[in-house]
Motif scaffolding. Structure first.
Motif, PDB file in Angstrom:
ATOM      1  N   ARG A  82      14.658  -8.466  14.161  1.00 28.30           N
ATOM      2  CA  ARG A  82      13.437  -8.520  13.353  1.00 28.30           C
ATOM      3  C   ARG A  82      13.504  -9.560  12.244  1.00 28.30           C
ATOM      4  NH1 ARG A  82      10.550  -3.900  14.748  1.00 28.30           N
ATOM      5  NH2 ARG A  82      11.931  -2.355  15.636  1.00 28.30           N
ATOM      6  N   LYS A  83      14.631  -9.586  11.559  1.00 30.69           N
ATOM      7  CA  LYS A  83      14.720 -10.474  10.410  1.00 30.69           C
ATOM      8  C   LYS A  83      14.802 -11.937  10.864  1.00 30.69           C
ATOM      9  CE  LYS A  83      17.870 -11.439   6.605  1.00 30.69           C
ATOM     10  NZ  LYS A  83      19.266 -11.156   6.240  1.00 30.69           N
ATOM     11  N   PHE A  84      15.659 -12.148  11.862  1.00 31.10           N
ATOM     12  CA  PHE A  84      15.893 -13.535  12.251  1.00 31.10           C
ATOM     13  C   PHE A  84      14.792 -14.120  13.122  1.00 31.10           C
ATOM     14  CE2 PHE A  84      19.908 -12.855  10.355  1.00 31.10           C
ATOM     15  CZ  PHE A  84      20.292 -14.126   9.938  1.00 31.10           C
ATOM     16  N   LYS A  85      14.017 -13.265  13.685  1.00 34.55           N
ATOM     17  CA  LYS A  85      12.873 -13.777  14.410  1.00 34.55           C
ATOM     18  C   LYS A  85      12.005 -14.592  13.457  1.00 34.55           C
ATOM     19  CE  LYS A  85       9.443 -12.176  17.706  1.00 34.55           C
ATOM     20  NZ  LYS A  85       8.982 -11.031  18.499  1.00 34.55           N
ATOM     21  N   LYS A  86      11.826 -14.063  12.251  1.00 35.19           N
ATOM     22  CA  LYS A  86      10.998 -14.776  11.278  1.00 35.19           C
ATOM     23  C   LYS A  86      11.660 -16.076  10.846  1.00 35.19           C
ATOM     24  CE  LYS A  86       8.221 -11.026  10.002  1.00 35.19           C
ATOM     25  NZ  LYS A  86       7.965  -9.839   9.211  1.00 35.19           N
ATOM     26  N   LEU A  87      12.975 -16.000  10.609  1.00 36.45           N
ATOM     27  CA  LEU A  87      13.675 -17.209  10.177  1.00 36.45           C
ATOM     28  C   LEU A  87      13.625 -18.270  11.276  1.00 36.45           C
ATOM     29  CD1 LEU A  87      16.740 -15.620   8.382  1.00 36.45           C
ATOM     30  CD2 LEU A  87      14.662 -16.587   7.398  1.00 36.45           C
ATOM     31  N   PHE A  88      13.793 -17.802  12.489  1.00 41.09           N
ATOM     32  CA  PHE A  88      13.721 -18.728  13.614  1.00 41.09           C
ATOM     33  C   PHE A  88      12.320 -19.324  13.721  1.00 41.09           C
ATOM     34  CE2 PHE A  88      12.977 -19.245  18.310  1.00 41.09           C
ATOM     35  CZ  PHE A  88      13.652 -20.451  18.410  1.00 41.09           C
ATOM     36  N   ALA A  89      11.318 -18.474  13.537  1.00 38.83           N
ATOM     37  CA  ALA A  89       9.940 -18.942  13.610  1.00 38.83           C
ATOM     38  C   ALA A  89       9.708 -20.068  12.607  1.00 38.83           C
ATOM     39  CB  ALA A  89       8.983 -17.794  13.369  1.00 38.83           C
ATOM     40  N   ILE A  90      10.308 -19.924  11.443  1.00 42.07           N
ATOM     41  CA  ILE A  90      10.138 -20.973  10.434  1.00 42.07           C
ATOM     42  C   ILE A  90      10.788 -22.275  10.908  1.00 42.07           C
ATOM     43  CG2 ILE A  90      10.807 -21.672   8.094  1.00 42.07           C
ATOM     44  CD1 ILE A  90      10.363 -18.780   7.267  1.00 42.07           C
ATOM     45  N   ARG A  91      12.005 -22.170  11.488  1.00 42.17           N
ATOM     46  CA  ARG A  91      12.644 -23.367  12.027  1.00 42.17           C
ATOM     47  C   ARG A  91      11.750 -24.008  13.095  1.00 42.17           C
ATOM     48  NH1 ARG A  91      14.787 -25.189   8.510  1.00 42.17           N
ATOM     49  NH2 ARG A  91      15.140 -26.880   9.973  1.00 42.17           N
ATOM     50  N   PHE A  92      11.227 -23.136  13.925  1.00 41.62           N
ATOM     51  CA  PHE A  92      10.410 -23.616  15.035  1.00 41.62           C
ATOM     52  C   PHE A  92       9.170 -24.340  14.501  1.00 41.62           C
ATOM     53  CE2 PHE A  92       7.313 -23.050  18.511  1.00 41.62           C
ATOM     54  CZ  PHE A  92       8.077 -23.442  19.594  1.00 41.62           C
ATOM     55  N   ALA A  93       8.556 -23.727  13.494  1.00 46.29           N
ATOM     56  CA  ALA A  93       7.348 -24.333  12.927  1.00 46.29           C
ATOM     57  C   ALA A  93       7.668 -25.652  12.227  1.00 46.29           C
ATOM     58  CB  ALA A  93       6.684 -23.364  11.953  1.00 46.29           C
ATOM     59  N   LYS A  94       8.809 -25.685  11.543  1.00 47.23           N
ATOM     60  CA  LYS A  94       9.184 -26.930  10.869  1.00 47.23           C
ATOM     61  C   LYS A  94       9.392 -28.063  11.873  1.00 47.23           C
ATOM     62  CE  LYS A  94      11.478 -25.320   6.628  1.00 47.23           C
ATOM     63  NZ  LYS A  94      10.336 -25.527   5.739  1.00 47.23           N
ATOM     64  N   ASN A  95       9.988 -27.704  13.008  1.00 43.96           N
ATOM     65  CA  ASN A  95      10.249 -28.720  14.018  1.00 43.96           C
ATOM     66  C   ASN A  95       9.065 -28.953  14.942  1.00 43.96           C
ATOM     67  OD1 ASN A  95      12.914 -29.304  13.296  1.00 43.96           O
ATOM     68  ND2 ASN A  95      13.631 -27.460  14.350  1.00 43.96           N
ATOM     69  N   TYR A  96       7.994 -28.212  14.714  1.00 42.45           N
ATOM     70  CA  TYR A  96       6.914 -28.146  15.701  1.00 42.45           C
ATOM     71  C   TYR A  96       6.444 -29.520  16.175  1.00 42.45           C
ATOM     72  CZ  TYR A  96       2.736 -26.494  18.049  1.00 42.45           C
ATOM     73  OH  TYR A  96       1.787 -26.232  19.001  1.00 42.45           O
ATOM     74  N   ARG A  97       6.128 -30.359  15.220  1.00 50.09           N
ATOM     75  CA  ARG A  97       5.576 -31.658  15.586  1.00 50.09           C
ATOM     76  C   ARG A  97       6.573 -32.464  16.441  1.00 50.09           C
ATOM     77  NH1 ARG A  97       1.869 -35.766  13.481  1.00 50.09           N
ATOM     78  NH2 ARG A  97       0.788 -34.231  12.249  1.00 50.09           N
ATOM     79  N   ARG A  98       7.864 -32.462  16.051  1.00 46.65           N
ATOM     80  CA  ARG A  98       8.872 -33.182  16.811  1.00 46.65           C
ATOM     81  C   ARG A  98       8.985 -32.636  18.225  1.00 46.65           C
ATOM     82  NH1 ARG A  98      14.294 -34.926  15.251  1.00 46.65           N
ATOM     83  NH2 ARG A  98      14.994 -35.090  17.379  1.00 46.65           N
ATOM     84  N   LEU A  99       9.068 -31.311  18.313  1.00 45.77           N
ATOM     85  CA  LEU A  99       9.229 -30.685  19.631  1.00 45.77           C
ATOM     86  C   LEU A  99       8.070 -31.043  20.541  1.00 45.77           C
ATOM     87  CD1 LEU A  99      10.514 -27.119  18.694  1.00 45.77           C
ATOM     88  CD2 LEU A  99      11.826 -29.119  19.384  1.00 45.77           C
ATOM     89  N   GLN A 100       6.885 -30.980  19.971  1.00 46.59           N
ATOM     90  CA  GLN A 100       5.709 -31.268  20.800  1.00 46.59           C
ATOM     91  C   GLN A 100       5.691 -32.738  21.216  1.00 46.59           C
ATOM     92  OE1 GLN A 100       3.798 -29.202  22.137  1.00 46.59           O
ATOM     93  NE2 GLN A 100       4.188 -27.347  20.985  1.00 46.59           N
ATOM     94  N   THR A 101       6.072 -33.598  20.320  1.00 46.02           N
ATOM     95  CA  THR A 101       6.073 -35.013  20.667  1.00 46.02           C
ATOM     96  C   THR A 101       7.084 -35.277  21.779  1.00 46.02           C
ATOM     97  OG1 THR A 101       5.683 -35.328  18.324  1.00 46.02           O
ATOM     98  CG2 THR A 101       6.045 -37.295  19.626  1.00 46.02           C
ATOM     99  N   ASP A 102       8.274 -34.637  21.657  1.00 45.73           N
ATOM    100  CA  ASP A 102       9.262 -34.769  22.727  1.00 45.73           C
ATOM    101  C   ASP A 102       8.697 -34.257  24.052  1.00 45.73           C
ATOM    102  OD1 ASP A 102      10.994 -35.763  20.943  1.00 45.73           O
ATOM    103  OD2 ASP A 102      12.275 -33.979  20.806  1.00 45.73           O
ATOM    104  N   VAL A 143       3.973 -12.722  11.850  1.00 50.19           N
ATOM    105  CA  VAL A 143       4.704 -13.982  11.870  1.00 50.19           C
ATOM    106  C   VAL A 143       3.717 -15.147  11.812  1.00 50.19           C
ATOM    107  CG1 VAL A 143       6.202 -15.469  13.234  1.00 50.19           C
ATOM    108  CG2 VAL A 143       6.680 -13.021  13.078  1.00 50.19           C
ATOM    109  N   ALA A 144       2.680 -15.050  12.604  1.00 49.61           N
ATOM    110  CA  ALA A 144       1.705 -16.135  12.653  1.00 49.61           C
ATOM    111  C   ALA A 144       1.102 -16.377  11.277  1.00 49.61           C
ATOM    112  CB  ALA A 144       0.615 -15.805  13.652  1.00 49.61           C
ATOM    113  N   ARG A 145       0.763 -15.314  10.584  1.00 49.21           N
ATOM    114  CA  ARG A 145       0.131 -15.490   9.273  1.00 49.21           C
ATOM    115  C   ARG A 145       1.134 -15.993   8.243  1.00 49.21           C
ATOM    116  NH1 ARG A 145      -3.158 -11.338  11.155  1.00 49.21           N
ATOM    117  NH2 ARG A 145      -1.879  -9.635  10.383  1.00 49.21           N
ATOM    118  N   MET A 146       2.383 -15.513   8.399  1.00 54.50           N
ATOM    119  CA  MET A 146       3.421 -16.015   7.500  1.00 54.50           C
ATOM    120  C   MET A 146       3.571 -17.531   7.689  1.00 54.50           C
ATOM    121  SD  MET A 146       7.183 -16.592   7.642  1.00 54.50           S
ATOM    122  CE  MET A 146       7.509 -16.044   9.229  1.00 54.50           C
ATOM    123  N   LEU A 147       3.580 -17.965   8.949  1.00 53.21           N
ATOM    124  CA  LEU A 147       3.744 -19.386   9.214  1.00 53.21           C
ATOM    125  C   LEU A 147       2.547 -20.180   8.716  1.00 53.21           C
ATOM    126  CD1 LEU A 147       5.276 -19.296  12.799  1.00 53.21           C
ATOM    127  CD2 LEU A 147       6.442 -19.766  10.646  1.00 53.21           C
TER     128      LEU A 147
END
Ligand SMILES: [Zn+2]
Ligand SMILES: [Zn+2]
Ligand SMILES: [Zn+2]
Ligand SMILES: [Zn+2]
Ligand SMILES: [Zn+2]
Ligand SMILES: [Zn+2]
Ligand SMILES: [Zn+2]
Length: 1750
Positions: free
Chosen positions: A381-401, A426-430
């Motif tokens: 539960r806790k790390f899902k959110k932390l991971f989501a933040i990493r994912f969102a931060k990298n979002y643009r790069r990942l999508q471009t790749d 999670v979505a609203r937090m992001l």
């Protein structure tokens, strides 16, 4: 492949012995630098254990991996024996989350009532243990990836956990660090070992060099061993890869296929192992040979140690995934290790590194680490959110790749968005913390860089690369949808800000779409190239739900709504800033009103159908109208520069464009425009296109003077001049040829006005609830006709959750009608709802409208009502829209109405149309309804300002200076040319009257009201009565006509019996077979033996269907034939494993009782002259030849194999059966020898013949000459015999006998025709016997009487088949037939001195086949008998007796064991006693082989049941052979069947008497049978033991719930490619075998062709015929041979009585046993080939399918 490797297994074995994981772990525990120590271990062992180049057995490798690499890790982690330590880590209580990761094809379940969104799914186990099982659920098959959401409280509104995943104690829900539950030592060690291993894996998977290893892993000695590694791409096809590999690494086709399959599955595969140069060679060849067409295949030559380490890296990741399953604490530690920032700061954690390298990794590696992410970060539960933040931060790069990556999204890390963004918190937090909404939208917009000068998207000049990217970028919209799928329950200030930021970004996106793909009307010539339009619409369609969701979010917060509205308004102002510039201002005047606008013509200038900004504003405006803001704070809505005129401008242009297209003004613009208009109105787009344009007109009209609004509309429709003066119209009419065009425009415009005023079912426009809207949609669909559930669903717009709301309202408006065995369930409108029908419903197409109108008028006529279809009472408008009604009474509209009514007065003026008039009447009626409603609700207290009824009494002002509207209507009421509108006009006038009286009543004079109403009431009643009478008259007339028709039909059928054979089956069968009273009584009716009756003199007249001539059936006449279809069959098979061995050497003379393969003949019953048929068939052949020259491919029938379609009924046929005359009456002049005499004589004859035959073939090897019975001419061919008996047929008939014999031979044995083959007659007899057996089974199982219940076509078929079989011996060499008879006889009786090879064991012979063959071949022997002392008939009877006894013994030997012992009280009957006696004798012979059964009752019951099918088939056989009519008892199913049957066959009803009465004769025979060595063998289980009665074969049992099948199929793996999931698992309905269909891996060669698994299976299981269920498709597949097949509706239906091919709808499916029985019956009747033939004839596209590859 490569050179033989140095024997690594033995080296490994030595290691095995000495290695101790415990010691290794202790060393690690003691060391100072753990990482160095572990790396040293890996550097040493990994290259030795893994990837040893081809040679090492997988199992051994697996063992070594476990022992030397993984076990030390576990020892270290636990500080001891893992087997003991691991279970201790499990912390009490059940798991809170299921997290089951789905396999491809596995069923997933979503609850339509409780799921937060459709991506929330359960696995089957959880679903079955959940509350949702009893809810409305949806079932889908997983595409792989993703996991079960059981236990996730956010995913489910109710019932988040199934019984298995309910947390043990609820208190633990509170966040307690699970790490604290671990022993501190374990905790510490896990941190260190997890770090090292994860670091190691990440380093290797992201390693880019081919020849080097990361520091610390370099081996001590470098070997020169390399792999040539092939990577997959989405460019090259399977075939290309296979071909290239064969060439490059010289492997076999099979190996190449296996390589290609692995490359496709894992993303890479080593295709060669050897030294560097050796691998480089292969690489060069592959690159060279694939670079010609496109980008070359990617190949790398990699050092073997590197490959080994990469391989271990994957194993280590999987190991981590497994270890953390033991404890939440371990899981959390791994999560911490994974997300710990690395030395390089931002984005340097191990997880970041993996994600950011995702697009560089091969498929297999991605799959493994994605799986690990799901098992670790996403389960915490806790790390899902932390991971989501990493994912969102990298979002643009990942999508471009991802845009550059050529792999499917399924194997891209970007696909994890569904796991993160669909969790609402999670979505609203992001959104708040990472500004996710804006990030997604911006990323999206940035990817679409191609714009026009105004900054709008431009798709028309897309390159392939850009198109590919456009395809990929759409997944971003999917992500946005996840984020928005559930609106927030409450808003924070931050959320508001970020949402509005996102909204603004979204408006930027919409502005790029506003006005894209503009069109200009083409005049003069057609456009040269269809402009691109699909991309723009794809975008629109994908965004539809997003736009709706944005509005939903806005609607939950007033502040947000107002801000969004402002932003939208300003965006629109910017878009439209230049709109009126450069246009010429003009002033319009009509009916005393004047308005200023500018000149613009849709037909001459640019117009675009894409107006998303306008439409979003319209949506928001309607939402505002629902709140109180609009009325409370009108100043909050500054319209700024946008006057209502500007608001409506663009939507109006778009609607005018549609009208002009309808009017045919845009024909030269081609299909691209037609398609756009179609989608504009289509259910997929209309919510955010057409509906919103209409809403915008409503918004504008409600804010404008109605006259001004109408004049602008008129002007944009380019109709202003038409109405500005009526005489102008006349002048115009004469000058203008395009009158029809203009009429259509007027109609469209009137329709638009109707919709603007009348469409009030959008909440916010009218005072309605959202469900009212759905109900109205459904109602109007059902007004067209009753519809199936799926049709209704398709007609309704789905929301983002794929819901239409249908189920919530359907039962209130419709009743459900269940389907029969065919068809589907239908919903029918409840009658009380038809009064809500609105002819001008805005979602009707013109076609829908006219269908609905017709249906509704018909309904009203049937109910005896008038046919006026007035508008229904509309719901009241919301206050901001209230002024819309004024349109109805505006001067401009009245002027329009007046004009049209005036034109309508001229019968053939041509200047008006019926629809125009109808629309005007509708508008008038709407106005009257409005006035009435206002009067009613005012209750007489206030003055009602709506005064339409008085306005229409005023005479028309200019331009229509004629009478008032009312006066015009009154004058039209009786116009003869307006008969169809009469009811409507009457309705209107009555309404005017009503309103007048109401107004008078409310204005005080209430006394006169009740008075005044009465006469009207009576008039209405009288009207009603008259109508009722007329309706009744009409009904009577209809009934009379129907009666006459059915009489005529009957007559017609009698005249054309041939044509109606099938439909008449019941009637006819009863008529033909009911015994005529003149026939002798039942007791004397016998079908076999000298006392048989019937047959003989009956003349048979038949008509040829081709030339229509009548013909008598005679042996010497013109040959007549019956179209027939012969096929091999395993329908009766009791042993599918026994295939046909070698057809050339197979001996078909003895049919095994397992009936493994038979030959079945069927016929459609249509008769032709042989010559006519020949001519027809030759024509078919020629046609086929011509066709083949022109185009290739198949027809539904295979002419080369003799197939054709019956010229009358198009039934598939492949031969013809000759019609032969009935048998002669028995020769009553000769004596009839008893069994004993006959048998003695016959064996002598057989022996003599046999010896003669042998002499002839082996020369004079003289032996003792057997005695020849007197009167028997061995080799004697008397002249008269030749002429009458040997050759009783004309050459034509003889030829046809040959034709059919050859077909049976050819099909039955699958060999080439050979007239000399001695087996030819046997196959003819065989198909006769087999067909009869299969028909007897059907009659038995369907509980139909033995005689009289067969359809004519089967009756005719059996009759001609039997008569043919009894004559076919004449076409074969007589010696052959005699030999057959002798061999058949020798099964039962010892033929003295014969030197036949061993006769088969009598248990291995089907007795009915033996009976038929011996009866039919006996004539060949008899024809030599000159003594005149015996007749054929007595021989038949004796043969029947003998075979029956043999069968009795067969039954007693095989079928008595294992019966439950149950003794019958009371006296033992004669039968029982005799059975016991016989059984005793058998035990004497066979001893212990037989169980001791003392109960005579049981034995007899067994025998009776076992023998019955034999007797019934025998009766059928002799009935048809001798044309003997059956006794009455056998025409029914009543009691006394057994006795009637025995008597009909000339047998005692106590069958045992057959044995008892000839004991001395039969004892030795029985002794001989039992002594055959085969008997003991069979009884001891050495052979196939068939019990009697043989149980009928059925199709396999199917589960009631379809998901059980899906689950079964999902765990089914392809049998050939090691544990792979099968893509198209297919179930054989005959034997239950699951097959891997439609796939390369399971193709095999059958008779020289590559065929798929299904086709291959049919050859072993169904003798070429197959029935399958394609599980993923929910589709039944029929296959016949290699080229033919068809799909058939599956026997699974949803609750709405519909099938779901392709499982698209996902409603739960249940077995419909009636439909399954129907399929089973088809199969058992051998009708599959025929169904395929008909399906292919009806649908030619079926012919083109490559059935053989399924
Ligand atoms: Zn589950
Ligand atoms: Zn569960
Ligand atoms: Zn539920
Ligand atoms: Zn004919
Ligand atoms: Zn036919
Ligand atoms: Zn099968
Ligand atoms: Zn396969």
């Amino acid at each position: 492949m490569a050179e033989p490797s140095r024997d690594p297994p033995s080296a490994l074995s030595a290691d095995f012995m000495s290695f101790s994981p415990g010691d290794t772990a202790s060393r690690w525990l003691a060391c100072a630098d753990l990482q160095q120590e572990v790396y040293r271990h890996l550097a040493e062992y990994v290259p030795r254990v893994l990837c040893q180049g081809g040679g090492v057995a997988e199992q051994r490798e697996e063992l070594a991996l476990q022992l030397m690499l993984l076990a030390p890790l576990e020892w270290f982690l636990l500080g001891g024996e893992p087997a003991a330590g691991l279970p201790l880590l499990r912390q009490g209580g059940g798991e809170a989350l299921c997290g089951h990761v789905f396999k491809v094809g596995e069923p997933t379940y979503s609850c339509r009532e409780c799921a937060a969104d459709p991506t929330c799914v359960l696995c089957m186990q959880c679903f079955l243990a959940s509350v949702h099982r009893h809810h409305r659920y949806r079932m889908t098959t997983s595409g792989g990836g993703g996991f079960c959401d059981c236990g996730d409280a956010e995913a489910w509104k109710t019932g988040p956990s199934c019984q298995n995943h309910t947390p043990a104690d609820r208190n633990r829900e509170t966040e307690e660090d699970p790490v604290s539950l671990l022993p501190p030592a374990v905790e510490e060690r896990s941190y260190s070992i997890f770090s090292i291993i994860l670091q190691y894996a990440v380093d290797l998977l992201t390693w880019e060099q081919e020849d080097q290893l990361p520091a610390g892993l370099e081996p001590q000695q470098r070997s020169d061993s390399y792999y040539c590694m092939l990577f997959n791409d989405e460019v090259h096809t399977y075939e290309q890869v296979i071909y290239t590999l064969q060439k490059a690494v010289s492997c076999s086709q099979k190996e190449a296929v296996s390589f290609a399959t692995t490359v496709d599955r894992d993303g890479r595969k080593s295709v060669r192992f050897g030294d560097h140069q050796f691998c480089e060679q292969a690489k060069a060849v592959i690159v060279r040979s694939t670079s010609r067409q496109s980008k070359p295949l990617r190949v790398q030559v990699m050092h073997s140690a590197l490959v080994a380490h990469q391989c271990f890296a994957l194993k280590a990741l999987s190991w981590l995934g497994q270890i953390i399953q033991y404890s939440d604490g371990l899981r959390r530690i791994l999560c911490q290790v994974g997300l710990r920032p690395g030395p390089e700061g931002e984005n340097s954690s191990l997880v970041d590194r993996l994600m950011l390298n995702d697009s560089k990794m091969w498929k297999g590696a991605r799959n493994v680490y994605h799986q690990l992410l799901m098992n670790s970060l996403l389960m915490d539960r806790k790390f899902k959110k932390l991971f989501a933040i990493r994912f969102a931060k990298n979002y643009r790069r990942l999508q471009t790749d991802f845009m550059e990556d050529d792999h499917d999204r399924l194997v891209s890390v970007t696909a994890l968005s569904v796991q993160l963004f669909t969790v609402p918190t999670v979505a609203r937090m992001l959104m708040v913390e990472e500004n996710l909404m804006m990030t997604i939208i911006r990323t999206f917009v940035d990817q679409l860089r191609h714009r026009d000068a105004q900054g709008r998207f431009q798709f028309d000049r897309y390159t392939a690369q850009q198109a590919f990217k456009f395809g990929r970028v759409q997944s971003l919209i999917g992500d946005l949808k996840y984020v928005l799928i559930s609106p927030p329950p409450q808003w924070s200030q931050q959320l508001r800000t970020k949402f509005l930021d996102g909204f603004e970004a979204f408006l930027d996106l919409l502005r790029c779409m506003q006005g894209m793909d503009p069109v200009v009307r083409q005049v003069g010539q057609h456009i040269e190239m269809e402009p691109e339009w699909e991309a723009a619409f794809t975008l629109q369609m994908k965004l539809t739900h997003i736009i709706t969701m944005m509005q939903e979010w806005c609607s939950t917060d007033e502040h947000v709504l107002i801000e969004a509205y402002k932003k939208c308004l300003s965006a629109l102002s910017q878009c439209q800033s230049g709109l009126p510039d450069g246009e010429q201002p003009i002033s319009l005047s009509l009916a005393g009103h004047t308005v200023d606008t500018f000149r613009y013509q849709v037909s001459q200038e640019k117009v675009s159908i894409h107006l998303p900004v306008c439409r979003l504003l319209a949506g928001l405006h309607v939402l505002l109208s629902r709140t109180e803001v609009a009325s409370r704070l009108p100043e909050q809505l500054p319209l700024g520069d946008l006057s209502p005129h500007l608001l409506i401008e663009l939507p109006l242009r778009c609607l005018v464009l549609c009208a002009q297209v309808h009017a045919g003004m845009w024909r030269r613009n081609g299909f691209s425009l037609i398609n756009q208009i179609y989608y504009y109105h289509n259910v997929k787009c209309r919510v955010e296109m057409f509906d919103k344009d209409l809403a915008m007109l409503q918004v504008g009209a409600s804010m404008m003077d109605p006259n001004h609004f109408l004049m602008i509309v008129l002007s944009r429709f380019e109709l202003f001049h038409t109405f500005s003066a009526t005489d102008l119209r006349r002048r115009f009419r004469e000058a203008n040829k395009d009158l029809a065009q203009q009429n259509t425009l007027i109609e469209e415009m009137l329709h638009l006005i109707i919709m603007v005023v009348g469409e009030r079912y959008v909440p916010g426009v009218g005072q309605v609830e959202p469900l009212d809207e759905v109900r109205r949609e459904i109602l109007h669909q059902l007004c067209i006709r009753p519809m199936a559930h799926s049709e209704l669903v398709k007609a309704l717009p789905e929301n983002g959750n794929k819901e239409t709301g249908l189920e919530r309202v359907i039962d209130s408006v419709a009743s459900f009608r269940k389907p029969g065995v065919t068809g589907r369930g239908l919903y029918e409108l409840r009658p009380e709802w038809s009064k809500h029908f609105d002819l001008y419903f805005h979602h009707y197409s013109r076609a829908d409208q006219s269908k609905a109108e017709e249906a509704q008028r018909k309904l009203r006529r049937q109910n005896g009502e008038d046919t006026a279809l007035p508008p229904p009472r509309p719901p009241p408008l919301c206050p901001p829209f209230a002024s819309l009604v004024n349109l109805l009474q505006s001067d401009a509209l009245l002027a329009l109405e007046g004009a049209v009514l005036q034109w309508a007065g001229e019968p053939n003026g041509g200047g008006w149309t019926e629809s125009m008039l109808q629309r005007v009447l509708h508008l008038v009626a709407m106005a009257l309804l409005e006035e009435q409603q206002q009067l009613e609700s005012s209750g007489g207290d206030e003055v009602v300002s709506f005064t339409f009824s008085s306005k229409i009494t005023r005479p028309g002002e200019a331009p229509s200076t004629s009478g008032s509207v009312l006066a015009l209507l009154e004058s039209l009421q009786s116009a003869p040319h307006l008969e169809v509108h009469k009811d409507m006009i009457t309705w209107i006038l009555k309404m005017v009257g009503n309103i007048k009286t109401t107004r008078e009543r409310t204005s005080g004079s209430s006394v006169s009201v009740s008075h005044g109403r009465r006469p009207e009431e009576t008039v209405r009643d009288k009207d009603k009565a008259e109508r009722k009478r007329k309706a009744e008259m009409a009904r009577l007339r209809r009934e009379k006509v129907m009666a006459q028709m059915s009489e005529m039909q009957k007559h017609f059928i009698n005249e054309n019996k041939e044509l109606f054979q099938q439909s008449m089956e019941e009637l006819e069968a009863a008529a033909e077979h009911s015994p005529p009273s003149s026939e002798p009584t039942c007791a004397t009716q016998i079908c076999v033996g000298p006392r048989r009756v019937g047959g003989a003199e009956r003349h048979q007249l038949v008509t040829c269907i081709l030339c229509q001539e009548e013909q008598e059936v005679r042996g010497h006449g013109r040959a007549m034939v019956l179209a027939a279809f012969i096929q091999r069959s395993t329908v009766l098979s009791k042993n599918r494993r026994r295939g046909i061995l070698d057809p050339e050497r197979l001996d078909p003379l003895f049919m095994h009782p397992d009936l493994s393969v038979g030959v079945h003949t069927a016929s459609c019953g249509h008769i032709m002259h042989a010559t006519c048929w020949r001519r027809y068939f030759e024509a078919v052949q020629q046609k086929e030849q011509r066709r083949q020259q022109r185009l290739r491919g198949h027809t539904s029938y295979d002419v080369e194999n003799g197939e054709f379609l019956c010229p009358l009924c198009e039934c598939l046929s492949n031969t013809v059966i000759p019609l032969l005359p009935h048998a002669c009456s028995p020769d009553r002049s000769v004596e009839h020898p008893c069994l004993e005499t006959w048998l003695k004589r016959t064996t002598q004859q057989a022996a003599a013949l046999d010896s003669t035959h042998r002499k002839q073939s082996h020369g004079a090897a003289q032996q003792a000459e057997p005695a020849v019975p007197d009167g028997f001419g061995v080799g004697f061919v008397p002249r008269d015999v030749t002429s009458t008996l040997r050759n009783p047929f004309s050459s034509g008939v003889g030829e046809m006998i040959n034709t059919f014999s050859m077909s049976a031979y050819k099909v039955g044995l699958k060999v080439n025709p050979n007239e000399q083959d001695p087996r030819v007659p046997v196959l003819s007899w065989s198909t006769c016997a087999y067909t009869m057996q299969s028909i007897e089974r059907l009659l038995m199982d369907e509980k139909k009487p033995l005689f009289g219940s067969l359809p004519c076509r089967q009756d005719d078929c059996l009759s001609s088949l039997t008569r043919f079989s009894s004559a076919c011996w004449t076409a074969a060499p007589i010696r052959t037939v005699q030999n057959h008879f002798i061999r058949l006889l020798s099964v039962l009786v010892l033929v003295p001195d014969s030197q036949l090879e061993d006769a088969p064991c009598f248990l291995d012979v089907d007795m009915f086949h033996l009976l038929v063959y011996s009866v039919l071949s006996y004539s060949s022997l008899h024809s030599l008998d000159q003594s005149g002392r015996s007749s054929v008939d007595s021989a038949h009877l004796h043969l029947l007796h003998l075979v029956t006894v043999a069968h009795l013994v067969q039954v007693l030997l095989t079928s008595t064991a294992g019966e439950p012992s149950m003794d019958q009280d009371g006296e033992e009957s004669e039968e029982e006693r005799l059975t016991c006696q016989l059984y005793g004798r058998l035990r004497d012979h066979l001893g212990r082989c037989l169980p001791d059964v003392s109960s005579g009752w049981r034995l007899w019951r067994c025998v009776r049941a076992g023998v019955l099918p034999f007797l019934r088939t025998a009766a059928l056989f002799f009935h048809y052979m001798n044309s003997a009519s059956p006794p009455a008892d056998l025409l029914g199913t009543g009691p006394g069947q057994w006795e009637a049957l025995c008597s009909y066959l000339g047998l005692p009803s106590n069958l045992l008497l057959l044995y008892q009465n000839h004991r001395t004769l039969l004892e030795p025979l029985i002794h001989r049978w039992c002594c055959h060595p085969g008997v003991g063998q069979v009884l001891h289980g050495g052979g196939v033991l068939v019990r009697f009665p043989r149980e009928s074969n059925r199709l396999i049992d199917l589960p009631e719930d379809y998901s059980i099948l899906i689950n079964q199929a999902s765990s089914f793996t392809c049998p050939r490619s090691g544990g792979d999931k099968s893509r198209a698992p297919t179930l054989c309905l005959v034997c239950g075998c699951m097959l891997c269909s439609q796939s390369y891996c399971c193709q095999t060669e059958v008779e020289g062709d590559d065929v798929g698994a299904c086709t291959a299976h049919t050859f072993t299981c169904g003798a070429g015929i197959g029935l399958f269920l394609r599980v993923r498709e929910s589709q039944v597949l029929f296959v016949a041979g290699k080229t033919k097949g068809c799909f058939y509706p599956p026997p699974y239906l949803d609750d709405y009585g519909e099938t779901d091919p392709g499982l698209k709808r996902g409603n739960p499916l249940h077995l419909c046993s009636e439909r399954y029985q129907k399929i089973e019956r088809l199969w058992r009747q051998h009708g599959i080939a025929e169904v395929i033939g008909h399906a292919q004839e009806a649908n030619q596209t079926l012919v083109a399918i490559d059935w053989q590859h399924l």
